[in-house]
Design an enzyme around this catalytic site. Structure first.
Site, PDB file in Angstrom:
ATOM      1  N   THR A 139      34.637  52.635  38.228  1.00 31.90           N
ATOM      2  CA  THR A 139      33.646  53.137  39.174  1.00 31.90           C
ATOM      3  C   THR A 139      34.351  53.928  40.271  1.00 31.90           C
ATOM      4  OG1 THR A 139      32.197  51.246  38.768  1.00 31.90           O
ATOM      5  CG2 THR A 139      31.854  52.440  40.828  1.00 31.90           C
TER       6      THR A 139
ATOM      7  N   SER B 280      34.834  57.976  42.603  1.00 35.38           N
ATOM      8  CA  SER B 280      34.784  59.435  42.597  1.00 35.38           C
ATOM      9  C   SER B 280      35.808  60.068  41.664  1.00 35.38           C
ATOM     10  CB  SER B 280      34.994  59.956  44.024  1.00 35.38           C
ATOM     11  OG  SER B 280      36.227  59.497  44.557  1.00 35.38           O
ATOM     12  N   THR B 281      36.895  59.366  41.352  1.00 39.88           N
ATOM     13  CA  THR B 281      37.881  59.917  40.422  1.00 39.88           C
ATOM     14  C   THR B 281      37.500  59.610  38.981  1.00 39.88           C
ATOM     15  OG1 THR B 281      39.614  59.668  42.096  1.00 39.88           O
ATOM     16  CG2 THR B 281      40.333  60.021  39.831  1.00 39.88           C
TER      17      THR B 281
ATOM     18  N   GLY C  28      35.963  49.168  47.256  1.00 42.38           N
ATOM     19  CA  GLY C  28      35.289  50.008  48.240  1.00 42.38           C
ATOM     20  C   GLY C  28      33.881  50.374  47.811  1.00 42.38           C
TER      21      GLY C  28
ATOM     22  N   GLU D  92      34.939  45.092  37.847  1.00 49.58           N
ATOM     23  CA  GLU D  92      36.164  45.852  37.580  1.00 49.58           C
ATOM     24  C   GLU D  92      37.315  44.933  37.185  1.00 49.58           C
ATOM     25  OE1 GLU D  92      35.353  49.679  40.521  1.00 49.58           O
ATOM     26  OE2 GLU D  92      36.449  47.933  41.277  1.00 49.58           O
TER      27      GLU D  92
END
Length: 232
Positions: free
Chosen positions: A31, A33-34, A98, A105
């Site tokens: 999960t 943005s990258t 975050g 995860e």
């Protein structure tokens, strides 16, 4: 480093990680943005893989781009998992969570033979702690649980407004710089009511792909990689 440069770097790193996925693999999708760029790249290439995702939003994006996504119980074991991190210490411990998905995860990372962490160079730190330590807490007695976390040395346990995909509360514990992440991870894992914390053991990490000004570099972890033996 401009934000435009950072986004370009994230895209390059996410796509580089996607190149590690081959036909026939069972793939864990993280999960953030990258990893978003990893998922998009896999959708474009359409390898013959089956995936499981660590969050609702990653599941939705992967499905949208045409990947086959199933539950962890349907896949049981993974060949590779790709995920981001909020901090990567010099000895390969991670801060994650975050985005509030650290419980799922950690399950997915531990299921995998190979765990690739994708970050930009700003996430590299000497010691964990400046970001804070994300925690997922049962809604049954959150203030009691928070008090026990403070007893371990947290100066603050700040609750977030939104819940996790699991329906639990999310918070950030402030311990300052963490000299002994393994010890703190063990202590946090023993707190009743704390579902999971965001300290990931170095034993889980196979390699870290880092986007820097000069391109993407790969930092291999100095051990034999991930799997159920991986610890906290």
């Amino acid at each position: 480093m401009s934000e435009d440069w950072v986004e370009t770097a994230k895209a390059a790193t996410g796509r580089r990680a996607a190149d590690c996925v081959e036909d026939g693999m069972r793939v864990g999708l993280g999960t953030g943005s990258t990893v978003k760029h990893t998922i998009i790249a896999l959708g474009e290439r359409a390898p013959d893989v089956v995936c499981t995702a660590t969050s609702v939003r990653s599941h939705e994006l992967a499905t949208e781009v045409g990947l086959r996504v199933v539950s962890p119980d349907e896949i049981t074991h993974l060949d590779i998992a790709i995920d981001g991190a909020d901090e990567v210490s010099a000895d390969f411990y991670l801060t994650k969570g975050g985005g509030g998905a650290h419980t799922r995860e950690k399950v997915v990372a531990t299921m995998s033979d190979r765990f690739i962490v994708v970050v930009d160079e700003r996430k590299l730190v000497d010691k964990l702690g400046a970001f804070g330590t994300p925690v997922e807490i049962l809604p049954f007695a959150p203030e009691v649980t928070a008090a026990w976390i403070r007893d371990l040395g947290a100066s603050e346990v700040a609750f977030r407004q939104r819940s996790s995909d699991n329906g639990n509360l999310l918070a950030d514990a402030r311990f300052g710089l963490i000299d002994d992440p393994a010890g703190l991870a063990t202590a946090l894992s023993a707190v009743p009511g704390l579902v999971e914390h965001g300290i990931f053991s170095k034993e889980l990490v196979t390699e870290v792909m880092v986007a820097g000004r000069g391109g993407v570099s790969v930092l291999p972890a100095p051990h034999e990689g991930a799997g159920p033996q991986g610890g906290a």
